[in-house]
Write an enzyme that holds these catalytic residues in place. Structure first.
Site, PDB file in Angstrom:
ATOM      1  N   SER A  67       0.814  -1.219   0.000  1.00  0.00           N
ATOM      2  CA  SER A  67       0.000   0.000   0.000  1.00  0.00           C
ATOM      3  C   SER A  67       0.842   1.261   0.000  1.00  0.00           C
ATOM      4  CB  SER A  67      -0.906   0.010   1.233  1.00  0.00           C
ATOM      5  OG  SER A  67      -0.121   0.018   2.416  1.00  0.00           O
TER       6      SER A  67
ATOM      7  N   HIS B 195      -2.558  -3.074  -5.683  1.00  0.00           N
ATOM      8  CA  HIS B 195      -2.933  -2.693  -4.323  1.00  0.00           C
ATOM      9  C   HIS B 195      -4.432  -2.882  -4.121  1.00  0.00           C
ATOM     10  CE1 HIS B 195      -3.600   0.705  -1.190  1.00  0.00           C
ATOM     11  NE2 HIS B 195      -3.548  -0.477  -0.602  1.00  0.00           N
TER      12      HIS B 195
ATOM     13  N   GLU C 212      -5.541  -0.576  -7.150  1.00  0.00           N
ATOM     14  CA  GLU C 212      -4.588   0.303  -7.830  1.00  0.00           C
ATOM     15  C   GLU C 212      -3.561  -0.564  -8.562  1.00  0.00           C
ATOM     16  OE1 GLU C 212      -4.185   4.353  -5.242  1.00  0.00           O
ATOM     17  OE2 GLU C 212      -3.300   2.576  -4.328  1.00  0.00           O
TER      18      GLU C 212
ATOM     19  N   ASN D 119      -3.968   7.114  -1.245  1.00  0.00           N
ATOM     20  CA  ASN D 119      -3.359   7.621  -0.017  1.00  0.00           C
ATOM     21  C   ASN D 119      -2.728   8.996  -0.204  1.00  0.00           C
ATOM     22  OD1 ASN D 119      -4.101   5.434   1.558  1.00  0.00           O
ATOM     23  ND2 ASN D 119      -2.275   4.265   1.029  1.00  0.00           N
TER      24      ASN D 119
END
Length: 649
Positions: free
Chosen positions: A122, A143, A155, A194
């Protein structure tokens, strides 16, 4: 290597992510080996999969018996054995770079030469992980989000040497397991979700640390004014305050004092019983809707938007990928790029410039791409272009629906699975725009369906109407456009079909549903009534008693009852759903388009007339059709005992 070459998959790790990824892949029909370093870890993961499959089967979320899915899962301790015949390996080990590099070095030695090697990391660099192999071009990030069985997003991340072939195959594999991929084209810290989500908590932390606002005020403002699923501090407590702290520290970013204070006090959130809120002796998040009226929410959102602009300007991801990622991966009510276009990019830029002038901190420095858009006049929706195009003509970027036109069929997918495909202002406007601008010469029939596996459409998303109910005319326009579209329209219904979703289905001409579908008008329980034509369409379709029962009681009915009542055409098992829909669609797209259009027109308008007027409309349409080439073709085909080939002439 292409996705059709993938037959055998190995997942390394049997923890929460590893066994979740294994389960998703097995449900999709692949043979998969789950490997971990100790047999007990693997057996625990396998037991978790078995329990989860039983629950999914009980809820009719999966059609296949759990034992059949489990038969496709093997378990293994020895790495070399686990990957010996793998076409794709997905590593889901703990987030430690040294450990991952050691694993990938072994994979390079043990996995077949053609195999794609993927990491579920991640946050760690795909480029550095790939450096442990002699085939970095075949290493890619995949991900998944936690829990993989429920979260739709994946992802797909490029390392510096990842080839397009590898990334595209990984993306197609994600689609084949019924997940939604987004490309992260450069190996940046935090990837997409993120990176863009970071300022949500970070900026809120600075605002509290400065003494400008209290924690509950900011959470209340972001939830009740800006409609995020939870406030930034509430989210921090859920994920672990120390997690955000270490991510910022490793990235070399300044850390808000409130965050440091909580980590030093070991008040890390729910897991320690106390964080930003008290979960031991208190009630946890205790903010209320009336709080936070004066909070500067734009300060937080401007930073979120700025991060998105950086990614776009650096060719890391597209606006569409970012918005999809934040909706599916973080539960945002709408993508940050779409929201920015509504706010106005000039307004966002002005806010950032003012913050930068006040603080002189790098985090407020506007992205070059944002400046470029504003300087070129692309300031958002009102200007006709921003991150997206908003032309009044046929060209437009759709953010809440997907569509394709192929072999005469326009397929429309409501694309808000994170909101159960609920109708908001954007989605309704985009449906109208699409239907009003589609080339009718290329479309002979239309289908509507919902993205994801939980809902066709669960109703109206009240939070999506800018804080106020839309005007009645704006609501009914979309339903009227669907109902009056000059081609047959079919609703493919799986899961919830409630409120505005049921009104959309009723505006379609035909309705096919799975046995798992549920129907209802819950509006009465909110002190409302169906406002998109539902009361009028349902009372013309059902008996008066049943129509009023559906509206007055606000209860749901199952698909079998809906078919019995005449609300839908068919209720079928999921396994027969696509086959049944295909049979209907085949008749529609190969049928005579002029006759179908006239039949729809006469039936829709005639039901509101007395019988004599309806018969007159029918006779006029019949006479018109007698002079068409399609009627001549239909007659000739009947005489020659062959299938007609209608051309719409």
């Amino acid at each position: 290597m292409v996705v059709s070459d993938i037959d055998r998959v190995t997942v390394l790790g049997a923890g929460n992510m590893g066994h979740g990824i294994t389960e998703v892949i097995a449900i999709a029909g692949y043979e998969v080996i789950m490997r971990d370093v100790e047999r007990q870890f693997i057996e625990d993961g396998y037991d978790s999969i078995e329990w989860s499959l039983e629950k999914l089967f009980e809820k009719d979320i999966i059609d296949e018996a759990p034992d059949n899915v489990l038969s496709r899962i093997d378990i293994e301790v020895e790495l070399e054995t686990a990957v010996a015949n793998a076409d794709l390996v997905i590593e889901a080990a703990p987030e430690q770079m040294d450990l991952k590099k050691e694993i990938f070095s072994d994979l390079d030695a043990f996995a077949p030469e053609h195999a794609i090697l993927a990491s579920n990391t991640s946050s760690l660099s795909i480029t550095e992980i790939a450096s442990a192999t002699n085939r970095p071009e075949q290493v890619v990030g995949m991900h998944f989000f936690n829990p993989p069985v429920k979260m739709d997003l994946v992802e797909v991340i490029y390392g510096s040497e990842t080839t397009d072939e590898t990334a595209n195959t990984a993306s197609e594999f994600v689609e084949s397991i019924d997940k939604t991929p987004i490309y992260v084209r450069k190996d940046v810290n935090g990837f997409v979700v993120n990176s863009v989500l970071g300022p949500f908590g970070d900026e809120a932390g600075w605002m509290v640390s400065e003494g400008r606002y209290e924690i509950p005020e900011i959470d209340a403002a972001m939830v009740h004014q800006r409609h995020y699923p939870m406030g930034p501090f509430e989210l921090g407590d859920l994920t672990g305050i120390d997690v955000g702290y270490h991510i910022r520290k490793e990235a070399g970013k300044p850390i808000p004092p409130i965050l440091e204070e909580k980590v030093e006090a070991e008040e890390l959130g729910r897991k320690t019983g106390r964080g930003y809120y008290d979960y031991e002796t208190g009630d946890g998040p205790d903010y209320e809707s009336g709080q936070g009226e004066g909070v500067d929410t734009l300060r937080i959102e401007a930073r979120i938007i700025n991060e998105a602009a950086k990614l776009i300007g650096n060719d890391v991801a597209t606006a569409e990928a970012i918005d999809t990622g934040l909706r599916l991966g973080a539960g945002f009510p709408e993508g940050p790029c779409r929201r920015a276009d509504k706010i106005g990019l000039d307004t966002v830029l002005e806010k950032l410039e003012s913050l930068y002038e006040e603080y002189r901190e790098e985090r407020y420095e506007p992205a070059d791409h944002l400046r470029h858009l504003v300087e070129s006049g692309q300031t958002g929706e009102d200007a006709g272009a921003g991150f997206y195009e908003y032309s009044d003509g046929a060209k437009r970027d759709y953010t809440t629906l997907k569509h394709t036109v192929e072999s005469g069929l326009l397929e429309i997918k409501l694309d808000r699975p994170e909101r159960l495909n609920a109708l908001n202002e954007d989605l309704m406007n985009e449906i109208v725009h699409l239907l009003e601008n589609v080339n009718l010469d290329e479309v002979w029939a239309v289908t509507f369906e919902g993205a994801g596996d939980r809902a066709f459409c669960a109703g109206a998303d009240i939070s999506g109407f800018s804080g106020a109910a839309p005007h009645e005319k704006e609501v009914t326009q979309m339903f009227t456009t669907v109902a009056e579209f000059p081609r047959p329209v079919l609703a493919k219904i799986d899961g919830y079909c409630l409120g505005g979703g049921l009104e959309l289905a009723l505006a379609c001409d035909l309705r096919i549903a799975t046995e798992a579908a549920e129907f209802g008008f819950p509006e009465i329980n909110l002190g409302l009534l169906p406002g998109g034509g539902g009361t009028q369409r349902v009372i013309r379709m059902l008996s008066e008693a049943r129509a009023k029962e559906l509206v007055f009681r606000g209860n749901r009915i199952d698909a079998e009852t809906a078919e019995l009542w005449g609300l839908i055409n068919r209720a079928v098992p999921r396994a027969k759903f696509e086959e049944t829909v295909e049979a209907f669609i085949d008749d529609l797209v190969t049928g005579p388009p002029i006759a179908l259009r006239k039949a729809k027109q006469v039936m829709n308008k005639g039901r509101d007339q007395d019988l004599d007027a309806g018969l007159e409309m029918e006779a006029q349409a019949f006479g018109l059709l007698l002079g068409t080439e399609d009627t001549s073709e239909g007659t000739a085909a009947f005489a020659e005992d062959r299938d007609p080939k209608f051309r719409g002439e």
